[in-house]
Design an enzyme around this catalytic site. Structure first.
Site, short mmCIF file in Angstrom:
data_model
loop_
_atom_site.label_atom_id
_atom_site.label_comp_id
_atom_site.label_asym_id
_atom_site.label_seq_id
_atom_site.Cartn_x
_atom_site.Cartn_y
_atom_site.Cartn_z
N SER B 157 0.83 -1.47 -0.18
CA SER B 157 -0.01 -0.19 0.12
C SER B 157 0.94 1.26 -0.04
O SER B 157 1.88 1.48 -0.90
CB SER B 157 -0.91 0.04 1.22
OG SER B 157 -1.98 0.81 1.12
N ASP B 324 -9.05 -6.09 -4.62
CA ASP B 324 -8.52 -4.96 -4.40
C ASP B 324 -9.17 -3.76 -5.03
O ASP B 324 -8.51 -3.78 -5.86
CB ASP B 324 -6.99 -5.02 -3.92
CG ASP B 324 -6.42 -3.71 -3.34
OD1 ASP B 324 -7.19 -2.86 -3.11
OD2 ASP B 324 -5.24 -3.68 -3.24
N HIS B 357 -8.12 -5.13 -0.18
CA HIS B 357 -7.12 -4.30 0.11
C HIS B 357 -6.16 -5.33 1.00
O HIS B 357 -4.85 -5.09 1.06
CB HIS B 357 -6.96 -2.89 0.31
CG HIS B 357 -5.67 -2.09 0.26
ND1 HIS B 357 -4.73 -2.16 -0.71
CD2 HIS B 357 -5.16 -1.30 1.03
CE1 HIS B 357 -3.81 -1.41 -0.62
NE2 HIS B 357 -4.22 -0.78 0.95
#
Lengths: 197, 389
Positions: B157, B324, B357
């Site tokens: 991320s 995601d 995610h």
């Protein structure tokens, strides 16, 4: 990929060039071209186990579904785009070949020749879809959905204005190797094409 | 005492604070006169210092990436799934460095630290940060730990953005960059979610325009709401469906009964928000979401990702997850395409997962296999460098 096939493909690759391998499997070809030709190679593959095998070899593998198109690759961004033994597993082989010729200056395509005498005999005599050592799947579970012959492939090239720079054939049978020069469509087990547009 | 922990755990770990006396000039032009970083390390640095791996945390992350702080801890560090003996980031082979970045609220210099100019907590006056400020502070850390080149800089991320920035800021000091569930820049939708979260915090009456510490309050409601919004975007619709569905935690739809109805998902989200609001600092949340929004890998390179990556010298592993939608596979694919065009070595896997995610933190056999195969090569390279030394 068998050694004779590999030897032929290697001859058509420029040392130090950028090569894209469609359906690169476990990365064996790219690894071999990396050490013999110092190519900057990338492979596209969709099978998880083969992708991991490529990573273990240190091959640049990019998880890609070739059937969804290759639009993210710019025109002529590779010297050579390769596809060994995957043509028959594609949804639309004709479109993929066009894409390969857009992305690469040249292409190398290999496929099992379904016009081979043994395939013809199997179907002709047994009346069943050929199951061989090389193509060991049953008709219902095979990933190979678009078989073609040497003749079919060359017809496609003609229709699409694709130039055949070289054609080579290989066979695991000594006797077929004697005859495939004269009758490639009948005796080639695998056909290997070097193409451009 | 360590045998209370699983054999593939780094076991008991202890964070330490490292002080940096030299001023740090920030991307915004302001200067941090000195700063602290709170750090955890796992494994041993080899004699060639070739096996160091930097772990970059995500939005709400920190230095506690693996192991346990006390024998009573129920939960290990945030990336314990992938860091430990025999795990993909194998602490038997790597020297792993995890830190809380500046601007954070877990012990490194951030809005809760004392501003030397005023003698009071920085609070809302803490300078705005960019990912490159993190990279520069991490490079100071590397120097202090005796690491001149990272075997790998790894992050998911926002951490992946941090890792990619490393590859561009100090190309000769990174051998591998691992960017998981990341992107070269946020989409408008992403920025929108961050802005909603910030608005939630700022509209809490206890926020006091960021000056809540001197008012002796905390904007708990605002921060909880921000976390709830964020949390929804980290999960997938499929996952929420299987985990919660429409199950009720209390109440009933039966006629005649008017007990208040609460869905499982409501209770779960409320719990997530409430516990987060107790441990996280609101100013840090604002600062980090801004940092995330402003990140644009190629901005300084004529908005051309290929030109940006042409500066990198390392190899790349890029991983995305099918469900995601916050950092979608498409964003990873853009990274990969730019790397290929820049003639860089790259491996890309798009992992099937219904975890959204958050998948980058969670167990997944295929993800682990890919990660392990890649890191195994990184470790072998590092070991080769010892033999060559």
């Amino acid at each position: 990929m068998l050694q004779p096939e590999l030897d032929i493909v290697q001859k058509w690759i420029t040392p130090g060039s950028r090569v894209l391998d469609l359906g690169c499997g476990d990365g064996m070809l790219l690894q071999s071209l990396g050490s013999s030709h110092q190519i900057e190679g990338y492979g596209l593959e969709i099978d998880p186990e083969r992708i991991t095998a490529c990573i273990a070899k240190g091959v640049n593998v990019i998880e890609t579904d070739i059937n969804k198109g290759l639009a993210h690759f710019p025109d002529k961004s590779f010297e050579t785009v390769l596809m060994t033994n995957s043509l028959q597993a594609l949804m639309r082989p004709d479109r993929t070949i066009e894409e390969m010729l857009r992305i690469g200056r040249e292409c190398v395509v290999t496929f099992p020749n379904f016009g081979n005498i043994r395939a013809r005999t199997y179907l002709g005599v047994k009346g069943q879809m050929p199951v061989t050592k090389q193509l060991s799947y049953q008709w219902y579970d095979t990933p190979n959905i678009h078989f073609c012959t040497v003749k079919d492939f060359e017809t496609l090239c003609l229709e699409k204005n694709i130039s055949i720079i070289h054609r080579a054939t290989v066979s695991s049978h000594a006797i077929d190797r004697q005859l495939m020069g004269i009758w490639p469509n009948l005796f080639a087990e695998t056909a290997i094409y070097h193409l451009s547009k | 005492m360590n045998n209370r922990f699983p054999t593939n755990s780094v076991g008991l770990v202890k964070p330490r604070i490292i002080h940096f006396e030299e001023p740090l000039e920030l991307a915004c032009g302001r200067i941090l006169p000195h700063f602290d970083l709170v750090v955890e390390t796992y494994g041993e640095l080899n004699r060639a210092a070739s096996n160091a791996v930097l772990i970059c945390h995500a939005l709400s992350g920190h230095h506690h990436a693996a192991g346990f702080h006390t024998p009573e801890d129920k939960k290990p560090g945030w990336w314990d799934e992938y860091i430990g003996p025999g795990k993909p980031i194998d602490t038997n082979r790597f020297y792993v460095v995890a830190l809380n970045n500046i601007g954070g609220c877990h012990g490194s210099t951030g809005p809760r630290a004392i501003n030397p100019a005023t003698g009071k907590a920085w609070g809302r006056d803490f300078p705005p940060l960019r990912a490159r400020d993190w990279v520069h502070s991490q490079s100071r850390l590397a120097a202090k730990l005796g690491i001149s080149q990272w075997a790998a800089v790894v992050g998911g991320s926002l951490g992946g953005m941090n890792a990619m920035r490393w590859a561009l800021e100090y190309p000769d000091r990174v051998r591998h960059c691992v960017a998981i569930a990341s992107a070269m820049k946020l989409s408008a939708q992403n920025i929108a979610f961050n802005e909603i979260a910030r608005r939630a915090i700022k509209s809490d009456p206890d926020f006091h325009n960021g000056d809540y510490l001197s008012h002796g309050t905390l904007p708990r409601n605002g921060l909880a709401l921000a976390r709830m919004i964020g949390h929804v975007t980290y999960l997938s619709d499929e996952l929420m469906g299987t985990r919660f569905g429409r199950e009720l935690r209390s109440g009933t739809f039966e006629r005649g009964l008017d007990a208040p109805i609460e869905f499982q998902v409501e209770s779960y989200l409320r719990h997530q928000g409430d516990s987060f609001s107790e441990i996280f600092d609101a100013n840090t949340y604002l600062l980090m979401t801004k940092l995330l929004d402003y990140f644009d890998l190629a901005r300084e390179y004529g908005d051309d990702p290929v030109a940006a990556f042409s500066h990198a010298q390392c190899k790349f592993l890029v991983v995305s997850f099918t469900t995601d939608w916050r950092f979608s596979p498409q964003r990873s694919r853009e990274i990969v395409d730019a790397l290929i065009a820049a003639n860089k070595d790259v491996v890309y896997a798009n992992i099937e997962s219904d975890m959204g995610h958050d998948a980058f933190l969670l167990p997944n056999a295929r993800y682990e296999g890919v990660f392990r195969a890649y890191m195994d090569n990184v470790a072998r390279e590092a070991e080769q460098l010892v033999r060559n030394a």
